[in-house]
Design a protein around this motif. Structure first.
Motif, PDB file in Angstrom:
ATOM      1  N   LYS A  91       7.792  -1.695  -2.639  1.00 32.29           N
ATOM      2  CA  LYS A  91       6.411  -1.467  -2.171  1.00 32.29           C
ATOM      3  C   LYS A  91       5.869  -0.126  -2.653  1.00 32.29           C
ATOM      4  CE  LYS A  91       7.095   0.900   2.254  1.00 32.29           C
ATOM      5  NZ  LYS A  91       6.740   1.045   3.640  1.00 32.29           N
ATOM      6  N   PHE A  92       6.737   0.712  -3.221  1.00 33.45           N
ATOM      7  CA  PHE A  92       6.316   2.066  -3.591  1.00 33.45           C
ATOM      8  C   PHE A  92       5.913   2.176  -5.059  1.00 33.45           C
ATOM      9  CE2 PHE A  92       9.333   2.751  -0.084  1.00 33.45           C
ATOM     10  CZ  PHE A  92       8.545   3.511   0.762  1.00 33.45           C
ATOM     11  N   GLY A  93       4.813   2.794  -5.332  1.00 35.90           N
ATOM     12  CA  GLY A  93       4.482   3.260  -6.667  1.00 35.90           C
ATOM     13  C   GLY A  93       3.909   2.229  -7.618  1.00 35.90           C
ATOM     14  N   PHE A  94       3.436   2.748  -8.756  1.00 35.16           N
ATOM     15  CA  PHE A  94       2.886   1.895  -9.808  1.00 35.16           C
ATOM     16  C   PHE A  94       4.027   1.270 -10.605  1.00 35.16           C
ATOM     17  CE2 PHE A  94      -0.392   5.040  -9.021  1.00 35.16           C
ATOM     18  CZ  PHE A  94      -1.577   4.322  -9.126  1.00 35.16           C
ATOM     19  N   LYS A 144      -0.522  15.656 -13.685  1.00 39.00           N
ATOM     20  CA  LYS A 144       0.463  16.606 -14.198  1.00 39.00           C
ATOM     21  C   LYS A 144       1.742  15.917 -14.677  1.00 39.00           C
ATOM     22  CE  LYS A 144      -0.231  20.552 -13.746  1.00 39.00           C
ATOM     23  NZ  LYS A 144      -0.979  21.460 -14.666  1.00 39.00           N
ATOM     24  N   GLY A 145       2.018  14.721 -14.124  1.00 33.07           N
ATOM     25  CA  GLY A 145       3.269  14.072 -14.516  1.00 33.07           C
ATOM     26  C   GLY A 145       3.562  12.840 -13.676  1.00 33.07           C
ATOM     27  N   VAL A 146       4.837  12.436 -13.700  1.00 32.97           N
ATOM     28  CA  VAL A 146       5.216  11.211 -12.982  1.00 32.97           C
ATOM     29  C   VAL A 146       6.358  11.490 -12.000  1.00 32.97           C
ATOM     30  CG1 VAL A 146       4.423   9.562 -14.728  1.00 32.97           C
ATOM     31  CG2 VAL A 146       6.730  10.519 -14.903  1.00 32.97           C
ATOM     32  N   VAL A 183       0.384  10.224  -6.181  1.00 32.97           N
ATOM     33  CA  VAL A 183      -0.472   9.074  -5.865  1.00 32.97           C
ATOM     34  C   VAL A 183       0.310   7.789  -6.108  1.00 32.97           C
ATOM     35  CG1 VAL A 183      -2.625   7.901  -6.402  1.00 32.97           C
ATOM     36  CG2 VAL A 183      -2.531  10.392  -6.423  1.00 32.97           C
ATOM     37  N   ASP A 184       0.228   6.901  -5.135  1.00 34.41           N
ATOM     38  CA  ASP A 184       1.121   5.741  -5.110  1.00 34.41           C
ATOM     39  C   ASP A 184       0.514   4.473  -5.695  1.00 34.41           C
ATOM     40  OD1 ASP A 184       3.853   5.191  -3.474  1.00 34.41           O
ATOM     41  OD2 ASP A 184       2.591   3.386  -3.469  1.00 34.41           O
ATOM     42  N   LEU A 227       0.643  13.709  -9.269  1.00 36.79           N
ATOM     43  CA  LEU A 227       1.658  12.999 -10.037  1.00 36.79           C
ATOM     44  C   LEU A 227       1.392  11.520  -9.787  1.00 36.79           C
ATOM     45  CD1 LEU A 227       4.889  14.954  -8.922  1.00 36.79           C
ATOM     46  CD2 LEU A 227       3.472  15.391 -10.934  1.00 36.79           C
ATOM     47  N   LEU A 228       1.892  10.665 -10.639  1.00 33.86           N
ATOM     48  CA  LEU A 228       1.810   9.229 -10.350  1.00 33.86           C
ATOM     49  C   LEU A 228       3.200   8.758  -9.955  1.00 33.86           C
ATOM     50  CD1 LEU A 228      -0.419   7.630 -13.152  1.00 33.86           C
ATOM     51  CD2 LEU A 228      -1.057   8.202 -10.794  1.00 33.86           C
ATOM     52  N   ARG A 229       3.296   8.144  -8.796  1.00 31.41           N
ATOM     53  CA  ARG A 229       4.585   7.578  -8.363  1.00 31.41           C
ATOM     54  C   ARG A 229       4.795   6.262  -9.115  1.00 31.41           C
ATOM     55  NH1 ARG A 229       7.820   7.254  -3.438  1.00 31.41           N
ATOM     56  NH2 ARG A 229       9.499   5.825  -3.989  1.00 31.41           N
ATOM     57  N   VAL A 230       5.936   6.137  -9.749  1.00 29.05           N
ATOM     58  CA  VAL A 230       6.216   4.912 -10.502  1.00 29.05           C
ATOM     59  C   VAL A 230       7.516   4.284 -10.015  1.00 29.05           C
ATOM     60  CG1 VAL A 230       5.031   5.810 -12.560  1.00 29.05           C
ATOM     61  CG2 VAL A 230       7.494   6.119 -12.352  1.00 29.05           C
ATOM     62  N   THR A 231       7.630   2.987 -10.239  1.00 31.07           N
ATOM     63  CA  THR A 231       8.902   2.316  -9.955  1.00 31.07           C
ATOM     64  C   THR A 231       9.627   2.158 -11.288  1.00 31.07           C
ATOM     65  OG1 THR A 231       7.551   0.329  -9.946  1.00 31.07           O
ATOM     66  CG2 THR A 231       8.444   0.998  -7.862  1.00 31.07           C
ATOM     67  N   PRO A 232      10.705   2.923 -11.470  1.00 31.52           N
ATOM     68  CA  PRO A 232      11.338   2.947 -12.792  1.00 31.52           C
ATOM     69  C   PRO A 232      12.181   1.719 -13.105  1.00 31.52           C
ATOM     70  CG  PRO A 232      12.513   4.381 -11.288  1.00 31.52           C
ATOM     71  CD  PRO A 232      11.351   3.837 -10.526  1.00 31.52           C
ATOM     72  N   GLY A 233      12.362   0.823 -12.124  1.00 29.93           N
ATOM     73  CA  GLY A 233      13.159  -0.371 -12.396  1.00 29.93           C
ATOM     74  C   GLY A 233      14.644  -0.076 -12.399  1.00 29.93           C
ATOM     75  N   ILE A 234      15.056   0.883 -11.575  1.00 30.67           N
ATOM     76  CA  ILE A 234      16.488   1.207 -11.484  1.00 30.67           C
ATOM     77  C   ILE A 234      16.993   0.716 -10.129  1.00 30.67           C
ATOM     78  CG2 ILE A 234      18.187   3.059 -11.341  1.00 30.67           C
ATOM     79  CD1 ILE A 234      16.327   4.745 -13.081  1.00 30.67           C
ATOM     80  N   GLU A 235      18.068  -0.071 -10.148  1.00 28.48           N
ATOM     81  CA  GLU A 235      18.633  -0.534  -8.877  1.00 28.48           C
ATOM     82  C   GLU A 235      19.841   0.320  -8.547  1.00 28.48           C
ATOM     83  OE1 GLU A 235      18.827  -4.453  -7.841  1.00 28.48           O
ATOM     84  OE2 GLU A 235      16.962  -4.974  -8.857  1.00 28.48           O
ATOM     85  N   CYS A 236      19.903   0.812  -7.312  1.00 24.77           N
ATOM     86  CA  CYS A 236      21.094   1.553  -6.945  1.00 24.77           C
ATOM     87  C   CYS A 236      21.825   0.761  -5.884  1.00 24.77           C
ATOM     88  CB  CYS A 236      20.723   2.935  -6.415  1.00 24.77           C
ATOM     89  SG  CYS A 236      19.673   2.863  -4.986  1.00 24.77           S
TER      90      CYS A 236
END
Ligand code: LLP
Length: 439
Positions: free
Chosen positions: A180-183, A205-207, A134-135, A157-166
């Motif tokens: 635009k993606f995720g919590f 169940k998780g992230v 879920v986004d 699952l909860l979609r999260v933005t982990p704050g990682i730049e690639c």
């Protein structure tokens, strides 16, 4: 070397006729038999990358490999990948329906996306999709309503933005904070409170996170593991839960040109497994169930596109354009992302005489429809077959009918056999959805 580090399908060689051969099939004969443009997928290469993934993660049995079908979604390739033990990450009703029709065990399917519709979520529940990632808050509410109306509990699952730049093209970065993606991580507790107190038909169940695509860095996967495990540990403590699943998304890069140096699958696996082991020790938890969702690295290297060379134009004192019978409608990546590709002339792959620097132009009505700029080829001539490498991912899946041109067909090759897995569109296909009544 792992398969994603090869710039050509593993079975690609020059045969006794002097032509390029893939899967034991002469590509010039394939072009003759099936017409061009033609996507050719090498079964051996697909199986080989699957084996790379399975071997690389052997040391961590609680891994679930979910092929990201957005890279290429057809019934045949879905069957093949399911046989190799892969589950599927699907992002639309179309992808869910395709893997369903391929006979995939739907409990091994995970539904992703930032704006899933009511109908798509309903279909996912009806067909028994195993996890829905879920986004956002809107989707949480809608999904609970649908699940309630069907008297079902949905595992999410909860979609999260982990704050990682690639470091990849900005259009295919996804894990950064302004995505635009995720919590956002700061919104997770609010989502948890709703799930626990209000949305009783959702079971968390998780992230889940996905950092980006065509990634060559390895350390960021370790950072991602640490961030996601830390998050489930924090949530478990704060809300007295037992979350034990993390989904790391996809992203591993492939070798489009000699300048690309993607890490091996083993290298990525080692980084992930070592970060998991560290986190398990650090937090004193049971090893989590880990999903990965590789798309490009599974399917890109196996694919090539065959084109027939047509007209040429030499700009006086300027560029020499060689036009092929496809272009941005079958491969939009060069015009969208300035993506680079390599190619050979299939009927003279070994020739080193009369080398010319040319630009491969597509046949579509846009100046930007250029497939490859400044490539050295041996005297490219009308009628030659051009083989562009590494087109298995995000080519057919992003193809369009621009200029009302039929989409190309696709064949699977293996052990000197070839079979059509996607029929070339016909002119009648093109008009089949038009209605001829005027108001
Ligand atoms: N999981 C999620 C949630 C994703 O958004 C993606 C890709 C993947 C997995 C698979 O990533 P891969 O292993 O293929 O890098 N059209 C672009 C690529 C867009 C990727 C979008 N998300 C291109 O042609 O480069």
């Amino acid at each position: 070397m792992s398969t994603n580090q090869s710039s050509e399908p593993l079975t690609c060689r020059v045969n006794s006729a002097g032509n390029l051969e893939i899967g034991g099939c002469d590509t010039v004969e394939l072009a003759k038999k099936y017409g061009t443009p033609l996507y050719v997928m090498d079964e051996y290469t697909i199986k080989s990358i699957c084996a790379d993934y399975k071997n690389a993660f052997k040391a961590y049995p609680k891994i679930r490999m979910m092929y990201a079908s957005k890279a290429l979604c057809t019934i045949a390739t879905s069957k093949l990948l399911a046989n190799e033990g892969f589950g599927f990450d699907a992002v639309s009703a179309g992808e869910i329906y395709t893997v369903y029709k391929a006979g995939v065990d739907m409990s091994n399917v995970l539904f992703n996306g930032n704006n899933k519709s009511f109908d798509e979520l309903s279909l996912a529940i009806d067909l028994g999709v195993g996890r829905i990632s879920v986004d956002n808050f809107t989707e949480l509410e809608m999904l609970n309503e649908i699940a309630l109306s069907k008297n079902k509990t949905v595992q999410i699952l909860l979609r999260v933005t982990p704050g990682i730049e690639c470091h990849t093209h900005e259009y295919i970065q996804t894990g950064h904070l302004d995505s635009k993606f995720g919590f956002d991580l700061t919104q997770i507790d609010g989502a948890l409170e709703l799930i626990l107190n209000k949305y009783k038909n959702l079971e968390l169940k998780g992230v889940h996170a996905h950092i980006g695509s065509q990634i060559f860095e390895t350390k960021i996967y370790g950072d991602e593991v640490e961030i996601l495990v830390k998050e489930i540990v924090r949530l478990n403590e704060k809300f007295n839960l037992n979350l034990n699943e993390i989904n790391l998304g996809g992203g591993l890069g492939v070798k489009y040109t000699d300048a690309d140096n993607p890490p091996s699958v083993q290298k990525i696996a080692d980084v992930i497994i070592s970060a998991l082991n560290n986190a398990v020790q650090k937090y004193g938890i049971e090893a989590p169930l880990v999903y990965i969702e590789p798309g490009r690295s599974i399917i890109s290297t196996a694919g090539v596109t065959l084109y027939t060379i047509g007209c040429e134009k030499q700009v006086p004192n300027g560029t020499k354009y060689i036009a092929v019978d496809g272009g941005m409608a079958d491969n939009p990546r060069p015009s969208m992302y300035q993506a680079l590709y390599s190619a050979k002339i299939a009927n003279k792959p070994d020739c080193n005489e009369n080398l010319q620097t040319v630009t491969i132009a597509g046949r579509f009505c846009e100046s930007g429809d250029i497939l490859i700029k400044n490539i050295q080829l041996p005297n490219p001539e009308k009628g030659d077959i051009l083989c562009v490498f590494n087109t298995g991912a995000y080519n057919y899946s992003m193809a369009s009918n621009y200029n009302r041109v039929q989409k190309s067909g696709m064949v699977l090759v293996n052990n000197s056999q070839s079979a059509i897995i996607v029929y070339r569109e016909t002119l009648d296909d093109l008009i089949s959805h038009d209605a001829d009544e005027l108001v």
